[in-house]
Design an enzyme around this catalytic site. Structure first.
Site, PDB file in Angstrom:
ATOM      1  N   ALA A  37     -24.186  19.491 -10.270  1.00 47.77           N
ATOM      2  CA  ALA A  37     -24.706  20.570 -11.123  1.00 47.77           C
ATOM      3  C   ALA A  37     -26.222  20.717 -10.917  1.00 47.77           C
ATOM      4  CB  ALA A  37     -24.393  20.278 -12.588  1.00 47.77           C
ATOM      5  N   ASP A  40     -26.736  22.288  -7.475  1.00 44.74           N
ATOM      6  CA  ASP A  40     -26.420  23.716  -7.504  1.00 44.74           C
ATOM      7  C   ASP A  40     -27.545  24.501  -8.167  1.00 44.74           C
ATOM      8  OD1 ASP A  40     -24.101  23.244  -6.211  1.00 44.74           O
ATOM      9  OD2 ASP A  40     -22.795  23.435  -7.967  1.00 44.74           O
ATOM     10  N   LEU A  86     -18.162  28.483   0.499  1.00 42.63           N
ATOM     11  CA  LEU A  86     -17.702  29.601  -0.324  1.00 42.63           C
ATOM     12  C   LEU A  86     -18.788  30.057  -1.292  1.00 42.63           C
ATOM     13  CD1 LEU A  86     -14.203  28.180  -1.276  1.00 42.63           C
ATOM     14  CD2 LEU A  86     -14.579  30.278   0.025  1.00 42.63           C
ATOM     15  N   GLU A 117      -5.724  29.784  -4.726  1.00 40.98           N
ATOM     16  CA  GLU A 117      -5.455  28.368  -4.470  1.00 40.98           C
ATOM     17  C   GLU A 117      -6.360  27.510  -5.346  1.00 40.98           C
ATOM     18  OE1 GLU A 117      -6.549  27.991  -0.358  1.00 40.98           O
ATOM     19  OE2 GLU A 117      -5.350  29.737   0.185  1.00 40.98           O
ATOM     20  N   LYS A 119      -9.093  24.817  -5.966  1.00 35.96           N
ATOM     21  CA  LYS A 119     -10.153  24.305  -5.085  1.00 35.96           C
ATOM     22  C   LYS A 119     -10.153  22.787  -5.228  1.00 35.96           C
ATOM     23  CE  LYS A 119     -14.934  25.125  -3.757  1.00 35.96           C
ATOM     24  NZ  LYS A 119     -15.438  23.755  -3.736  1.00 35.96           N
ATOM     25  N   ASP A 121     -11.080  18.988  -4.977  1.00 35.00           N
ATOM     26  CA  ASP A 121     -12.360  18.274  -4.940  1.00 35.00           C
ATOM     27  C   ASP A 121     -12.222  17.048  -4.044  1.00 35.00           C
ATOM     28  OD1 ASP A 121     -14.929  17.692  -5.464  1.00 35.00           O
ATOM     29  OD2 ASP A 121     -14.621  17.030  -7.525  1.00 35.00           O
ATOM     30  N   GLU A 177      -8.286  19.970   3.023  1.00 35.34           N
ATOM     31  CA  GLU A 177      -9.101  19.087   2.184  1.00 35.34           C
ATOM     32  C   GLU A 177      -8.377  17.757   2.018  1.00 35.34           C
ATOM     33  OE1 GLU A 177     -11.926  20.500   1.160  1.00 35.34           O
ATOM     34  OE2 GLU A 177     -12.650  19.367  -0.568  1.00 35.34           O
ATOM     35  N   TYR A 229      -5.431  24.449   3.812  1.00 38.37           N
ATOM     36  CA  TYR A 229      -5.655  25.719   3.130  1.00 38.37           C
ATOM     37  C   TYR A 229      -6.048  26.857   4.060  1.00 38.37           C
ATOM     38  CZ  TYR A 229     -10.476  23.967   3.192  1.00 38.37           C
ATOM     39  OH  TYR A 229     -11.678  23.458   3.568  1.00 38.37           O
ATOM     40  N   LYS A 292      -8.760  34.457  -2.152  1.00 34.95           N
ATOM     41  CA  LYS A 292      -8.971  34.972  -0.798  1.00 34.95           C
ATOM     42  C   LYS A 292      -8.237  36.297  -0.611  1.00 34.95           C
ATOM     43  CE  LYS A 292      -9.043  30.221   0.854  1.00 34.95           C
ATOM     44  NZ  LYS A 292      -8.331  29.146   1.520  1.00 34.95           N
ATOM     45  N   LYS A 316     -15.698  28.851 -10.401  1.00 33.27           N
ATOM     46  CA  LYS A 316     -15.915  27.500 -10.939  1.00 33.27           C
ATOM     47  C   LYS A 316     -16.252  27.616 -12.408  1.00 33.27           C
ATOM     48  CE  LYS A 316     -17.687  24.896  -7.081  1.00 33.27           C
ATOM     49  NZ  LYS A 316     -18.736  23.926  -6.832  1.00 33.27           N
ATOM     50  N   CYS A 410     -15.243 -12.438 -27.728  1.00 31.05           N
ATOM     51  CA  CYS A 410     -14.604 -11.177 -28.115  1.00 31.05           C
ATOM     52  C   CYS A 410     -15.281 -10.652 -29.375  1.00 31.05           C
ATOM     53  CB  CYS A 410     -13.113 -11.399 -28.373  1.00 31.05           C
ATOM     54  SG  CYS A 410     -12.298  -9.923 -29.003  1.00 31.05           S
ATOM     55  N   CYS A 413     -12.262 -10.919 -32.167  1.00 30.41           N
ATOM     56  CA  CYS A 413     -11.629 -12.162 -32.632  1.00 30.41           C
ATOM     57  C   CYS A 413     -12.432 -13.412 -32.268  1.00 30.41           C
ATOM     58  CB  CYS A 413     -10.198 -12.264 -32.100  1.00 30.41           C
ATOM     59  SG  CYS A 413     -10.125 -12.593 -30.325  1.00 30.41           S
ATOM     60  N   CYS A 428     -10.381 -10.348 -23.144  1.00 32.32           N
ATOM     61  CA  CYS A 428     -10.144 -11.258 -24.250  1.00 32.32           C
ATOM     62  C   CYS A 428      -8.752 -11.833 -24.034  1.00 32.32           C
ATOM     63  CB  CYS A 428     -10.207 -10.501 -25.571  1.00 32.32           C
ATOM     64  SG  CYS A 428      -9.528 -11.472 -26.930  1.00 32.32           S
ATOM     65  N   CYS A 434      -5.301 -11.277 -31.083  1.00 38.67           N
ATOM     66  CA  CYS A 434      -6.586 -10.591 -31.288  1.00 38.67           C
ATOM     67  C   CYS A 434      -6.282  -9.295 -32.038  1.00 38.67           C
ATOM     68  CB  CYS A 434      -7.256 -10.286 -29.949  1.00 38.67           C
ATOM     69  SG  CYS A 434      -8.655  -9.146 -30.086  1.00 38.67           S
TER      70      CYS A 434
HETATM   71  S1  IVH Z   1     -11.565  27.913   1.872  1.00 39.96           S
HETATM   72  C1  IVH Z   1     -13.829  30.349   4.428  1.00 39.96           C
HETATM   73  N1  IVH Z   1      -9.833  26.835   0.214  1.00 39.96           N
HETATM   74  O1  IVH Z   1     -14.464  23.997  -0.756  1.00 39.96           O
HETATM   75  C2  IVH Z   1     -13.557  29.522   3.287  1.00 39.96           C
HETATM   76  N2  IVH Z   1     -11.896  25.731   0.571  1.00 39.96           N
HETATM   77  O2  IVH Z   1     -17.253  25.551  -0.624  1.00 39.96           O
HETATM   78  C3  IVH Z   1     -13.549  28.095   3.604  1.00 39.96           C
HETATM   79  N3  IVH Z   1     -12.135  23.624  -0.642  1.00 39.96           N
HETATM   80  O3  IVH Z   1     -15.831  22.942   2.184  1.00 39.96           O
HETATM   81  C4  IVH Z   1     -13.051  27.273   2.529  1.00 39.96           C
HETATM   82  N4  IVH Z   1     -10.164  23.656  -1.619  1.00 39.96           N
HETATM   83  O4  IVH Z   1     -13.663  21.869   1.662  1.00 39.96           O
HETATM   84  C5  IVH Z   1     -11.045  26.741   0.789  1.00 39.96           C
HETATM   85  N5  IVH Z   1      -8.215  25.957  -1.203  1.00 39.96           N
HETATM   86  C6  IVH Z   1      -9.415  25.869  -0.621  1.00 39.96           C
HETATM   87  C7  IVH Z   1     -10.264  24.777  -0.874  1.00 39.96           C
HETATM   88  C8  IVH Z   1     -11.518  24.754  -0.245  1.00 39.96           C
HETATM   89  C9  IVH Z   1     -11.291  22.985  -1.460  1.00 39.96           C
HETATM   90  C10 IVH Z   1     -13.477  23.158  -0.256  1.00 39.96           C
HETATM   91  C11 IVH Z   1     -13.674  23.184   1.235  1.00 39.96           C
HETATM   92  C12 IVH Z   1     -15.006  23.791   1.502  1.00 39.96           C
HETATM   93  C13 IVH Z   1     -15.541  24.054   0.138  1.00 39.96           C
HETATM   94  C14 IVH Z   1     -16.115  25.445   0.138  1.00 39.96           C
END
Ligand code: IVH
Length: 674
Positions: A37, A40, A86, A117, A119, A121, A177, A229, A292, A316, A410, A413, A428, A434
């Site tokens: 965060a 970003d 993205l 889809e 996303k 992590d 991923e 993906y 997409k 997000k 503890c 206890c 413990c 306990c």
């Molecule tokens: S598409 C052209 N789909 O998010 C688009 N990315 O900021 C390319 N990620 O590095 C990414 N789940 O590793 C896409 N369903 C998904 C995803 C995904 C996770 C990650 C990906 C990428 C980052 C993009």
């Protein structure tokens, strides 16, 4: 230069240097020192400032390239087609704007088809198959050049070494991923803790660290998975994102089943809402939803900006991190005796609620954070997840902080605590003698999925234990209305209800009774498997580790936990006292699976089902005896195709598999369930 321009130039230089430094720590050292965060926020500020002063944009600005340099440890791989990142948005209005821009650029008034889809992590990877054979696995690196991690990628069982099926191109470039499920992560840490090894910090770090191992034998021991993906290069005959994913799935690659092709931005908004609401039910971490444009010709028309495609966006949810101060660190004793440090905080609003406590997991975590009482800390709360301390802000450390004092006894206890050599968990050893362990055990025993005793929550359990009325779960069954009515804030009627609820719990299904015992590693699903297999507590108590491993879902670790539990006299005694008190578990019904109406049939679901969530459709089919598969083959008996069905519908035609639309499917279900 006027003053404002000079100020902007100076700030731009500072921001670029900071981002460069954090990119280096994150991508090269794999040791970030700020949260996502915070990063970003820096990046967003840089983008905004460059937008106001386009003439101050330099070629080396972090906005003009993706990520950082790869480290030198693995061979470099040039990505012929770059691995993009993205653009992101956080509000429904921004998502509407994205759709409006897409339609304006495409010059179309029609509703656009989007593939949505989760996303994931995890860690981005590129897989290349030549003539059906896996020849390359690579990290994203800076998007242009990544690292060759083929040897590590080959160790993942979720990644086929050879493609299945037919029709794949001579060269297939897959994007996906790699991630670790939450349950695998937890399991891994339980084992690591037992072996005295360092636990993983979170599933994402676990996946990243595992893939960066120079020794593939280490990667092979880590529980990793993948969701594919996308495609790096187009394949003749595949015109859409969703069709591409269906093809990948047919070729044996793992595609997220939660992927959906929908038409129009309203349907996208519904998908986003649904997916984020169900986030905590998933066994993997997501940090948003990716939307997409489905049509690949349209994707080409829309094209790519410097770092990000115009045909996709990541939604997000808003920030889930906030800064506050640690007032104290207390130690809590859980049901299994693990003593967990908890940070007491100045209340802070984060992730939609006010938080005043955050878990610190274990002593290593305190050390890793370098946490002292009085520190300024970043708190994270995502979805329903328990709030966590992510980072200490050392720049804001006051002079009067104190070290965290780890108790030797503890806190409940007073039994001396145990910390086996090299382990991170302090315990413990007093078990249910306990009071804290007994109270937490009782709460679990009475919980909804266990004995389901309404009215037996934390307050009542604490009073029953503190008042000496209950020393053992079996004592619950000897409680009378007068005793219960004597507890604080307990009216005669509530007391009677509680005693009745305890009485009613004597006849719970065996699976719940097993779950209620609170054996480590035995969740509801495992308990159900044990109940089906052993059909009585006596048989389960005497089962050895080999026999236990015959039960679905029970591996060596779980088998050992169960055998160790029943090897202890106090646990066998507990079960005997429960039975003597009148607890009479119901064995599961014996179902003749072959007599079910859809026994032996394989069904496949595809496209969007509007009236019935996919999960429910699957459960209902399974209850009727059908197997629900992910792809269509000549062995498929029936395909159910909602709007947006693609490749699977084609496959069904090819193999002469009968197809039902949603309406006909619902009618058939109701008929069969009658
Ligand atoms: S598409 C052209 N789909 O998010 C688009 N990315 O900021 C390319 N990620 O590095 C990414 N789940 O590793 C896409 N369903 C998904 C995803 C995904 C996770 C990650 C990906 C990428 C980052 C993009």
């Amino acid at each position: 230069m006027n003053d404002r321009r000079e100020d902007a130039a100076a700030e731009l230089a500072r921001l670029r240097a900071a981002i460069e430094e954090h990119d280096y720590r994150y991508h090269v050292l794999d040791a970030p020192t700020i949260s996502d965060a915070e990063y970003d926020a820096l990046f967003d500020r840089l983008v905004a400032l460059e937008e106001t002063h386009p003439d101050l944009v330099t070629a080396d600005s972090p906005t003009q390239r993706v990520g950082a340099r790869p480290s030198r440890r693995f061979d470099e791989v040039r990505h012929a087609v770059p691995m993009l990142s993205l653009g992101k948005c956080t509000t429904t209005e921004e998502l509407d704007d994205f759709d409006a821009t897409v339609r304006r650029l495409l010059g179309s008034d029609d509703a656009v088809a989007y593939t949505c889809e989760p996303k994931i992590d995890g860690v981005a990877v590129r897989l290349v198959y030549e003539d059906g054979e896996l020849v390359l696995g690579a990290t994203r690196g800076d998007g242009e050049t990544g690292e060759d991690i083929t040897a590590n990628v080959r160790t993942l069982r979720a990644i086929p070494l050879r493609l299945r099926g037919e029709g794949w191109p001579a060269r297939l470039d897959v994007r996906g991923e790699i991630y670790m499920t939450r349950s695998d992560f937890e399991h891994y840490n339980v084992e690591a803790e037992r072996a005295g090894e360092k636990p993983l910090v979170n599933p994402r770090n676990g996946a990243a660290g595992s893939l960066r191992q120079l020794d593939p034998a280490i990667t092979a021991k880590r529980p990793l998975s993948i969701f594919c993906y996308g495609l790096g290069e187009r394949i003749e005959g595949i015109d859409g994102q969703h069709a591409g994913l269906e093809a990948l799935q047919a070729w044996g690659l793992r595609v997220n089943p939660a992927t959906e092709r929908v038409r129009g931005i309203e349907a996208v908004q519904r998908y986003v809402e649904r997916t984020l609401a169900a986030r905590s039910d998933l066994d993997y971490d997501i940090d948003g939803v990716v939307v997409k444009v489905d049509d690949l010709d349209d994707q080409e028309l829309l094209g790519v900006r410097t770092r990000t495609p115009r045909w996709a966006i990541a939604f997000k949810p808003p920030a889930e991190e906030a800064l506050t101060r640690v007032r104290a660190v207390d130690f809590q004793v859980g049901r299994t005796g693990a003593v967990t440090p908890v940070a007491r905080l100045d209340p802070v609003f984060v992730g939609g609620v006010t938080v005043s406590n955050a878990t610190l997991h274990n002593l290593d975590e305190i050390e890793r954070l370098g946490l002292r009482v009085g520190d300024a800390v970043w708190i994270r709360r995502a979805g329903d997840v328990i709030p966590q301390v992510v980072r200490v802000d050392e720049d804001q450390r006051p002079d009067d902080t104190e070290p965290v004092r780890v108790p030797e006894r503890c806190p409940v206890c007073d039994t001396p605590l145990e910390r086996p050599e090299g382990e991170v968990v302090v315990r413990c050893p007093a078990k249910r003698t306990c009071p804290a362990q007994l109270v937490n055990g009782l709460i679990h025993f009475a919980s909804r999925g266990a004995m389901d005793i309404d009215g037996l929550g934390e307050k009542v359990a604490t009073q029953l234990v503190d008042g000496g009325h209950v020393e053992d779960y079996a004592d619950l069954y000897a409680l009378d209305v007068d005793t219960v009515a004597g507890l604080e804030r307990m009216a005669e009627k509530s007391a009677r209800n509680l005693v009745d609820a305890i009485e009613a719990s004597k006849h719970r299904p065996l699976a719940r009774v097993i779950f209620a015992l609170g054996i480590r590693e035995v969740g509801e699903a495992t308990a159900a498997g044990l109940a089906r297999h052993y059909r009585a507590l006596a048989a389960l108590m005497d089962a050895d580790e080999d026999s236990l491993q015959e039960v679905a879902d029970v591996g060596p670790v779980v088998a050992r936990e169960i055998a160790e539990y029943f090897a202890q006299e106090e646990n066998r005694g507990l079960v005997e006292r429960l039975l003597a008190a009148g607890v009479d578990p119901e064995p599961p019904p014996e179902v003749d699976l072959d007599a079910l109406p859809l026994a032996g049939q394989t069904w496949v679901l595809t496209g969007t089902l509007e009236a019935l969530p996919r999960k429910e459709a699957k459960a209902r089919l399974e209850a009727l005896g059908a197997k629900v598969a992910g792809s269509v083959s000549k062995k498929t008996d029936q395909l159910v195709a909602g709007p947006g069905a693609g490749q699977k519908l084609e496959d069904a035609k090819k193999h002469d598999v009968p197809v039902l639309d949603e309406e006909a499917f619902l009618a058939r279900l109701e008929e069969l369930e009658r």
